[in-house]
Design a protein around this motif. Structure first.
Motif, PDB file in Angstrom:
ATOM      1  N   THR A  66       0.816  -1.212   0.000  1.00  0.00           N
ATOM      2  CA  THR A  66       0.000   0.000   0.000  1.00  0.00           C
ATOM      3  C   THR A  66       0.851   1.264   0.000  1.00  0.00           C
ATOM      4  OG1 THR A  66      -1.764  -1.142   1.185  1.00  0.00           O
ATOM      5  CG2 THR A  66      -1.757   1.262   1.293  1.00  0.00           C
ATOM      6  N   TYR A  67       1.869   1.288   0.850  1.00  0.00           N
ATOM      7  CA  TYR A  67       2.656   2.519   0.975  1.00  0.00           C
ATOM      8  C   TYR A  67       3.492   2.774  -0.280  1.00  0.00           C
ATOM      9  CZ  TYR A  67       1.301   3.120   5.835  1.00  0.00           C
ATOM     10  OH  TYR A  67       0.578   3.340   6.984  1.00  0.00           O
ATOM     11  N   GLY A  68       3.863   1.697  -0.963  1.00  0.00           N
ATOM     12  CA  GLY A  68       4.562   1.863  -2.237  1.00  0.00           C
ATOM     13  C   GLY A  68       3.647   2.493  -3.265  1.00  0.00           C
ATOM     14  N   THR A  69       2.394   2.062  -3.264  1.00  0.00           N
ATOM     15  CA  THR A  69       1.420   2.641  -4.191  1.00  0.00           C
ATOM     16  C   THR A  69       1.209   4.124  -3.882  1.00  0.00           C
ATOM     17  OG1 THR A  69       0.314   0.505  -4.356  1.00  0.00           O
ATOM     18  CG2 THR A  69      -0.914   2.415  -5.122  1.00  0.00           C
ATOM     19  N   VAL A  70       1.131   4.464  -2.605  1.00  0.00           N
ATOM     20  CA  VAL A  70       0.979   5.875  -2.233  1.00  0.00           C
ATOM     21  C   VAL A  70       2.159   6.685  -2.765  1.00  0.00           C
ATOM     22  CG1 VAL A  70       0.945   7.507  -0.288  1.00  0.00           C
ATOM     23  CG2 VAL A  70      -0.415   5.414  -0.173  1.00  0.00           C
ATOM     24  N   SER A  71       3.353   6.142  -2.636  1.00  0.00           N
ATOM     25  CA  SER A  71       4.541   6.884  -3.096  1.00  0.00           C
ATOM     26  C   SER A  71       4.484   7.129  -4.602  1.00  0.00           C
ATOM     27  CB  SER A  71       5.826   6.139  -2.710  1.00  0.00           C
ATOM     28  OG  SER A  71       6.046   5.035  -3.556  1.00  0.00           O
ATOM     29  N   ARG A  72       4.052   6.123  -5.340  1.00  0.00           N
ATOM     30  CA  ARG A  72       3.989   6.291  -6.807  1.00  0.00           C
ATOM     31  C   ARG A  72       2.863   7.232  -7.220  1.00  0.00           C
ATOM     32  NH1 ARG A  72       5.513   1.085  -6.134  1.00  0.00           N
ATOM     33  NH2 ARG A  72       3.418   0.202  -6.253  1.00  0.00           N
ATOM     34  N   GLU A  73       1.709   7.116  -6.569  1.00  0.00           N
ATOM     35  CA  GLU A  73       0.598   8.013  -6.904  1.00  0.00           C
ATOM     36  C   GLU A  73       0.988   9.468  -6.654  1.00  0.00           C
ATOM     37  OE1 GLU A  73      -2.350   7.418  -8.302  1.00  0.00           O
ATOM     38  OE2 GLU A  73      -1.885   5.298  -8.548  1.00  0.00           O
ATOM     39  N   ALA A  74       1.685   9.686  -5.550  1.00  0.00           N
ATOM     40  CA  ALA A  74       2.132  11.053  -5.239  1.00  0.00           C
ATOM     41  C   ALA A  74       3.115  11.537  -6.303  1.00  0.00           C
ATOM     42  CB  ALA A  74       2.783  11.084  -3.853  1.00  0.00           C
ATOM     43  N   ALA A  75       4.031  10.673  -6.685  1.00  0.00           N
ATOM     44  CA  ALA A  75       5.030  11.054  -7.696  1.00  0.00           C
ATOM     45  C   ALA A  75       4.364  11.394  -9.033  1.00  0.00           C
ATOM     46  CB  ALA A  75       6.036   9.918  -7.876  1.00  0.00           C
ATOM     47  N   TYR A  76       3.391  10.561  -9.427  1.00  0.00           N
ATOM     48  CA  TYR A  76       2.685  10.829 -10.690  1.00  0.00           C
ATOM     49  C   TYR A  76       1.991  12.191 -10.636  1.00  0.00           C
ATOM     50  CZ  TYR A  76       3.101   5.744 -11.377  1.00  0.00           C
ATOM     51  OH  TYR A  76       3.568   4.471 -11.503  1.00  0.00           O
ATOM     52  N   GLU A  77       1.371  12.477  -9.499  1.00  0.00           N
ATOM     53  CA  GLU A  77       0.650  13.749  -9.389  1.00  0.00           C
ATOM     54  C   GLU A  77       1.604  14.933  -9.507  1.00  0.00           C
ATOM     55  OE1 GLU A  77      -2.173  13.990  -6.192  1.00  0.00           O
ATOM     56  OE2 GLU A  77      -2.323  16.166  -6.349  1.00  0.00           O
ATOM     57  N   VAL A  78       2.779  14.792  -8.933  1.00  0.00           N
ATOM     58  CA  VAL A  78       3.748  15.893  -9.001  1.00  0.00           C
ATOM     59  C   VAL A  78       4.197  16.123 -10.446  1.00  0.00           C
ATOM     60  CG1 VAL A  78       6.061  16.667  -8.320  1.00  0.00           C
ATOM     61  CG2 VAL A  78       4.569  15.580  -6.640  1.00  0.00           C
ATOM     62  N   VAL A  79       4.601  15.044 -11.118  1.00  0.00           N
ATOM     63  CA  VAL A  79       5.205  15.226 -12.448  1.00  0.00           C
ATOM     64  C   VAL A  79       4.162  15.414 -13.553  1.00  0.00           C
ATOM     65  CG1 VAL A  79       7.259  13.938 -11.799  1.00  0.00           C
ATOM     66  CG2 VAL A  79       5.389  12.751 -12.954  1.00  0.00           C
ATOM     67  N   GLU A  80       2.926  14.968 -13.321  1.00  0.00           N
ATOM     68  CA  GLU A  80       1.921  15.088 -14.379  1.00  0.00           C
ATOM     69  C   GLU A  80       0.991  16.281 -14.183  1.00  0.00           C
ATOM     70  OE1 GLU A  80      -0.109  11.359 -14.587  1.00  0.00           O
ATOM     71  OE2 GLU A  80       1.685  10.266 -15.236  1.00  0.00           O
ATOM     72  N   GLU A  81       0.772  16.657 -12.925  1.00  0.00           N
ATOM     73  CA  GLU A  81      -0.224  17.706 -12.680  1.00  0.00           C
ATOM     74  C   GLU A  81       0.322  18.936 -11.970  1.00  0.00           C
ATOM     75  OE1 GLU A  81      -3.646  15.976 -10.747  1.00  0.00           O
ATOM     76  OE2 GLU A  81      -3.443  14.149 -11.929  1.00  0.00           O
ATOM     77  N   LEU A  82       1.060  18.721 -10.889  1.00  0.00           N
ATOM     78  CA  LEU A  82       1.450  19.871 -10.062  1.00  0.00           C
ATOM     79  C   LEU A  82       2.674  20.613 -10.601  1.00  0.00           C
ATOM     80  CD1 LEU A  82       0.922  18.320  -6.483  1.00  0.00           C
ATOM     81  CD2 LEU A  82      -0.651  19.752  -7.808  1.00  0.00           C
ATOM     82  N   ARG A  83       3.707  19.887 -11.017  1.00  0.00           N
ATOM     83  CA  ARG A  83       4.931  20.547 -11.488  1.00  0.00           C
ATOM     84  C   ARG A  83       5.468  19.825 -12.732  1.00  0.00           C
ATOM     85  NH1 ARG A  83       3.015  23.114  -8.072  1.00  0.00           N
ATOM     86  NH2 ARG A  83       3.991  24.218  -6.327  1.00  0.00           N
TER      87      ARG A  83
END
Lengths: 140, 149
Positions: free
Chosen positions: A18-35
């Motif tokens: 689960t925590y690995g998935t959280v880390s990847r979801e956060a990373a995707y959001e940063v590089v695809e949406e936030l920055r």
């Protein structure tokens, strides 16, 4: 902000956690949406394989590692690839700050997991800005 | 005489402290002066993973052997811990509020959960496993988990 530099985001590659998935979801959001212009994702597996392009990316840019567990594979591989871990996040520590977002699920996160990933992404994005500002100050 | 019994399975080594008693659930109880200190075993913490939060009933709470006295939330599961003895909680490890990971780092020492004034320790102790018995129980459980993977 330094226009040439990017901040490299290296999340956990742990499968079935689960925590690995959280880390990847956060990373995707940063590089695809936030920055999307300021941050770039590098897969941990490419660093493990010694991929030249991935190694070069972490060697020439500040890197943010997001680890899913205490093994801290992302942080270790950035360092072993000649990179500089500018900031290191451990999902468990982030969860301790956002207890209201309880993550569950693996392939698909529950709502708490998605909220935790979003909170983590916001922190990472702010960190991207700080790192690029610092890089800009150094270049000035 | 070794302070710990050790069992290695694959890349994991599990230690059982030889100076206390255990419930089959992996909760230990150790006499400390006039009170009984309780915590979780090394196998328990390794099996259930990194602890995110640990909440123990406050001092003054009456506890009953076999009934929950604490809740531990790990990265894998939420667990209601059954108390290994009956009595009243006299002290809770306050460090758990801000560094619950000490349960993983030092389950037999700094990661203790609570100190309890026992109602009838000899009777409760008689129902717990001694270190060797818990060691055998833990080995069987670890092997069973390993085989099921």
């Amino acid at each position: 902000v330094n226009q040439n530099k990017k901040v490299i985001i290296v999340p956990c590659s742990g499968i079935g956690k689960t925590y690995g998935t959280v880390s990847r979801e956060a990373a995707y959001e940063v590089v695809e949406e936030l920055r999307p212009e300021q941050a770039q994702l590098v897969a941990l597996s490419l660093l493990v394989l010694g991929n030249d392009e991935a190694r070069q990316a972490v060697a020439q840019n500040p890197a943010i590692a997001i680890d899913g567990c205490k093994l801290a594979c992302a942080s270790k591989m950035v360092a072993e690839s000649g990179g500089r871990v500018a900031e290191e996040y451990a999902v468990l520590d982030v969860y301790r700050r956002y207890r209201q977002f309880k993550p569950r699920g693996i392939a698909e996160l529950n709502e708490g997991g998605q909220q935790l990933a979003h909170a983590l992404a916001e922190e990472v994005a702010a960190n991207v800005d700080e790192l690029l500002d610092a890089e800009g100050d150094q270049d000035a | 005489v070794s302070k710990f019994l050790e069992y290695t399975l694959d890349k994991f080594t599990f230690r059982v402290a030889a100076d206390r008693f255990y419930s089959a659930d992996g909760v230990w109880a150790k006499v400390e002066g006039a009170y009984i200190l309780v915590g979780v075993s090394d196998f328990f913490q390794q099996h259930h993973g990194d602890v995110a939060f640990a909440e123990v009933a406050p001092a003054g709470t009456a506890v009953v052997a076999g009934e929950p006295f604490a809740t531990i939330e790990t990265i894998k599961v939420d667990i209601d811990l059954p108390c290994p003895l009956s009595g009243a909680i006299v002290e809770v490890n306050e460090a758990l509020d801000f560094e619950a990971e000490i349960i993983n780092q030092d389950p037999y020492g700094q990661g203790w959960l609570a100190s309890i004034e026992a109602t009838d320790w000899p009777a409760d102790q008689g129902k717990l496993l001694d270190p060797q018995a818990y060691f055998e129980h833990m080995k069987a459980e670890a092997e069973s988990i390993s085989e099921s993977k």
